[in-house]
Design an enzyme around this catalytic site. Structure first.
Site, PDB file in Angstrom:
ATOM      1  CB  CYS A   2      -0.911  -0.041   1.274  1.00 34.58           C
ATOM      2  SG  CYS A   2      -1.888  -1.333   1.395  1.00 34.58           S
ATOM      3  NE  ARG A  28       4.820   1.903  -1.116  1.00 30.95           N
ATOM      4  CZ  ARG A  28       5.640   2.204  -0.066  1.00 30.95           C
ATOM      5  NH1 ARG A  28       6.717   2.393  -0.282  1.00 30.95           N
ATOM      6  NH2 ARG A  28       5.104   1.295   0.885  1.00 30.95           N
ATOM      7  CD1 TRP A  75      -0.079  -5.632  -3.597  1.00 33.86           C
ATOM      8  CD2 TRP A  75      -0.137  -6.596  -1.734  1.00 33.86           C
ATOM      9  NE1 TRP A  75       0.511  -6.858  -3.799  1.00 33.86           N
ATOM     10  CE2 TRP A  75       0.459  -7.505  -2.856  1.00 33.86           C
ATOM     11  CE3 TRP A  75      -0.017  -6.854  -0.411  1.00 33.86           C
ATOM     12  CZ2 TRP A  75       1.089  -8.684  -2.362  1.00 33.86           C
ATOM     13  CZ3 TRP A  75       0.679  -8.263   0.165  1.00 33.86           C
ATOM     14  CH2 TRP A  75       1.070  -8.990  -0.897  1.00 33.86           C
ATOM     15  CG  ASN A  99       1.812   0.559   3.988  1.00 37.03           C
ATOM     16  OD1 ASN A  99       1.708  -0.634   4.058  1.00 37.03           O
ATOM     17  ND2 ASN A  99       2.968   1.091   3.557  1.00 37.03           N
ATOM     18  N   GLY A 100       0.007  -1.495   6.184  1.00 39.37           N
ATOM     19  CA  GLY A 100       0.063  -2.098   7.447  1.00 39.37           C
ATOM     20  C   GLY A 100      -0.604  -3.175   7.709  1.00 39.37           C
ATOM     21  CD  GLU A 481      17.561 -11.548  -9.541  1.00 38.21           C
ATOM     22  OE1 GLU A 481      17.088 -12.451  -8.573  1.00 38.21           O
ATOM     23  OE2 GLU A 481      17.075 -10.563 -10.120  1.00 38.21           O
ATOM     24  CE  LYS A 485      14.061  -9.854 -11.775  1.00 43.33           C
ATOM     25  NZ  LYS A 485      14.795  -9.686 -10.669  1.00 43.33           N
ATOM     26  CD  GLU A 488      10.256 -10.468 -10.241  1.00 41.39           C
ATOM     27  OE1 GLU A 488       9.728  -9.922  -9.177  1.00 41.39           O
ATOM     28  OE2 GLU A 488      11.415 -10.044 -10.277  1.00 41.39           O
ATOM     29  CG  HIS A 504      22.593 -35.107  -7.473  1.00 41.33           C
ATOM     30  ND1 HIS A 504      22.933 -36.426  -7.132  1.00 41.33           N
ATOM     31  CD2 HIS A 504      23.413 -34.512  -7.647  1.00 41.33           C
ATOM     32  CE1 HIS A 504      24.323 -36.309  -7.272  1.00 41.33           C
ATOM     33  NE2 HIS A 504      24.797 -35.155  -7.541  1.00 41.33           N
ATOM     34  CE  LYS A 604      11.462  -1.919  -6.779  1.00 43.45           C
ATOM     35  NZ  LYS A 604      12.572  -3.044  -7.428  1.00 43.45           N
TER      36      LYS A 604
END
Ligand code: M6R
Length: 609
Positions: A2, A28, A75, A99-100, A481, A485, A488, A504, A604
């Site tokens: 948020c 964000r 969010w 926010n939280g 990484e 990428k 996402e 394995h 974000k």
């Protein structure tokens, strides 16, 4: 996560400033939004599910004559991403954006329901507005009501509050979630982060936990947890607002991929001694490091992958045993510590809840701490004993790119610094390593020329449903990484593996429908072994993308593709070899038409657990 914005200033600018700041918070991550301003002496709240355009079209014909307002991108955590659950959450005259997470909201809700309050949303935030409303109805001022409400509230929050009982005023407070304020000649701004209000000011005050700020057109007044008036010194940032713009690029992600050589140069600037025999880490206290026996690093996501590369560097260059932990695991498990353990918290935003909790735990366990962040006054920066900042500039694309390579460079510098301090290397070796650091920006610049080639290659690969990425040694975390990428931004399933691990188990996945991307710089000390892994995949029909600096390497099959990157010194090679994989993820996502800069379900800055 948020985002909150607030504005007090000119009625002619309220709507534009709030909308522009919301737009700047989009990165964000959010799924609904809302705004509150004053109309005919009363608060007017407008909310919408989905993208900001939905809110903006509702606001289009709305003439805002109010000199202040608050707004929010949500969010979803408690309750689905609907208009009803969007903020502001309202109770009588009180409107709140938050926010939280309020941890004791169920208990508080029970009390409020018993007191006759009706809940219209599924959010935890609604308890805040009802509680404040309840206290104002009992005759308290808005500030007193907010203070009393937050005495009862447990959890993390950054909030902004408006009320018809005291129009012309915004009250805000925070605990564990970021909140900053800024001003210019006649205007005042409130936001969750700097990029949201960067066009309007260069001086920002970072509120501390339990601060309460009252903003009116007469000015700003801050009181601390005890109610004492306090002066919080503003921080001046030298970010150019254009750094937070797309500057002609189609997406922030692409722009930020191209910004990597500049981010590396900025991260190196001023960080070498005049004789180029040592690294300067301006905020690091050498006495904290001299006796270090062991390093523990905690981070999440991309920062975790950069930290895995940091482990290779610290062990190789400084010879200090290093362990890397997912912050979300570290914060809860039993940690066996010992004397002279150094803890490093690594986070682009410096606000990630899991990483900052891991830092708090490490400090409680008696470890000295170093924060590695891209935001110098972030929570993790403030709470670490020393900080090393990456100078990547604001990163807006949800998919981290330039902050990753800048973090890797910070680890490289740190490992040289530690090695010199512990006399693990002599001045000649330090000089060589420093020269290699300086070469990175140019090597990256050359690698960026591969953009078109990767765009073209993506056309052949975008329809696969799964990908495997493989690397060894210091390029193994690059495989992790690179897979992240692709996942996402394109929503294609991808896994990264240490190539030696394939036999394995994962090799069972290889067939004609499985593209395998090798991160294979020739200077990688495992390169010959990686060629063996290449043959194993080929023997099972896998389709290969071979990212290598070995120009002479011949692909045996025309279905396969080779991407030639510049030769780089082994230890700095991840900062080069990752770039083609960033391009691949970007272009595949573009072909598939996903929302590259704000992929679904992602945020974000992850300020909740
Ligand atoms: O701000 P942080 O570096 O602490 O963020 C950690 C992760 O959320 C982040 O790296 C995330 O994995 C990336 N956006 C992925 O590209």
């Amino acid at each position: 996560m948020c985002g909150i914005v607030g504005y007090v200033g000119s009625p002619r600018r309220t709507k534009d400033v709030l909308c522009e700041s919301l737009r700047r918070l989009e990165y964000r991550g959010y799924d609904s939004s809302g705004i509150c301003f004053v109309e005919n002496g009363r608060s007017r709240v407008i909310k919408s599910g989905g993208k900001l355009e939905n809110l903006f079209s509702k606001l289009k014909d709305c003439e805002v004559t109010s000199s202040l307002g608050i707004a929010h991108t949500r969010w979803a955590t408690h309750g689905d991403p609907s208009e009803q659950n969007a903020h502001p959450q309202v109770s009588g005259p009180v409107s709140v954006v938050h926010n939280g997470i309020i941890e004791n909201y169920l208990e508080l809700k029970k009390e409020l329901v018993a007191a006759g309050y009706e809940f219209l949303s599924d959010t935890d935030t609604e308890v805040i507005s009802h509680l404040i409303c309840d206290f104002t109805e009992k005759g308290n001022s808005l500030l007193e009501s907010a203070r009393k409400a937050f005495d009862k509230i447990e959890g993390s929050y950054a909030v902004a509050i408006m009320s018809d009982t005291e129009p012309g005023k915004i009250i805000a407070t925070r605990r564990f979630s970021p909140l900053i304020i800024a001003r210019n000649a006649a205007e005042f701004f409130l936001a969750s982060d700097i990029p949201a209000i960067l066009p309007y000011s260069r001086e920002f005050i970072f509120l501390e936990d339990h601060d309460f700020v009252v903003i009116t057109e007469d000015g700003i007044s801050i009181t601390d947890a005890t109610g004492e008036v306090v002066n919080r010194t503003p921080t001046v940032v030298d970010w150019d607002p254009s750094v937070a713009e797309k500057s002609g690029y189609r997406h922030y992600m692409l722009k930020e991929i191209f910004e990597q050589p500049r981010a590396i140069l900025d991260t190196l600037r001023g960080r070498f001694t005049g004789d180029m025999e040592n690294v300067v880490l301006e905020d690091v206290d050498p006495s904290l490091l001299r006796k270090t026996q062991r390093v523990i690093i905690a981070a999440c996501g991309t920062s975790y992958h950069a930290s895995l590369i940091g482990k290779y560097m610290i062990e190789e260059v400084a010879g200090v045993s290093t362990q890397v932990e997912l912050a979300s695991e570290f914060r809860y498990r039993n940690i066996v510590t010992g004397p002279d353990v150094l803890f490093m918290a690594v986070s682009q935003s410096g606000e990630t809840a899991d990483t900052s909790e891991a830092l708090i735990k490490a400090k409680k366990l008696g470890m000295n701490s170093v924060g590695v962040t891209n935001v110098s006054l972030s929570k993790i920066s403030r709470e670490s004993d020393c900080v090393i900042t990456t100078k990547a500039g604001p990163e807006i694309g949800v998919a981290s790119t330039k902050s990753f390579t800048a973090q890797v460079m910070v680890f490289y510098l740190f490992s040289i610094y530690l090695a010199v301090l512990r006399k693990a290397i002599d001045s000649n070796r330090a000089k060589e390593l420093i020269a290699d650091a300086i070469s990175v920006s140019k090597l990256q610049q050359k690698t960026l020329e591969l953009d078109e080639k990767l765009k073209d290659l993506s056309k052949d690969f975008h329809s696969y449903k799964n990908f495997i990425y493989m690397g060894r040694g210091i390029n193994y975390p690059v495989a992790l990484e690179s897979a992240l990428k692709l996942k996402e931004v394109s929503y294609i399933h991808a896994e990264g593996y240490a190539a030696g691990e394939m036999k394995h188990g994962p090799i069972a996945l290889i067939d004609r429908n499985m593209p395998v991307v090798f991160i294979a710089p020739e200077e990688d000390i495992y390169y010959r072994k990686l060629l063996g892994n290449f043959q194993e995949v080929k023997a099972r029909g896998g389709r290969i993308i071979f990212i290598t600096s070995d120009e002479d390497f011949q692909l045996p099959d025309e279905r396969d593709r080779k991407i030639v990157i510049p030769k780089s010194p082994y230890l700095v090679s991840p900062m080069v070899s990752v770039i083609p994989a960033q391009f691949l993820a970007y272009h595949v996502a573009n072909i598939l038409g996903t929302d590259v800069d704000q992929p679904r379900n992602l945020a974000k800055v992850v300020t909740v657990e």
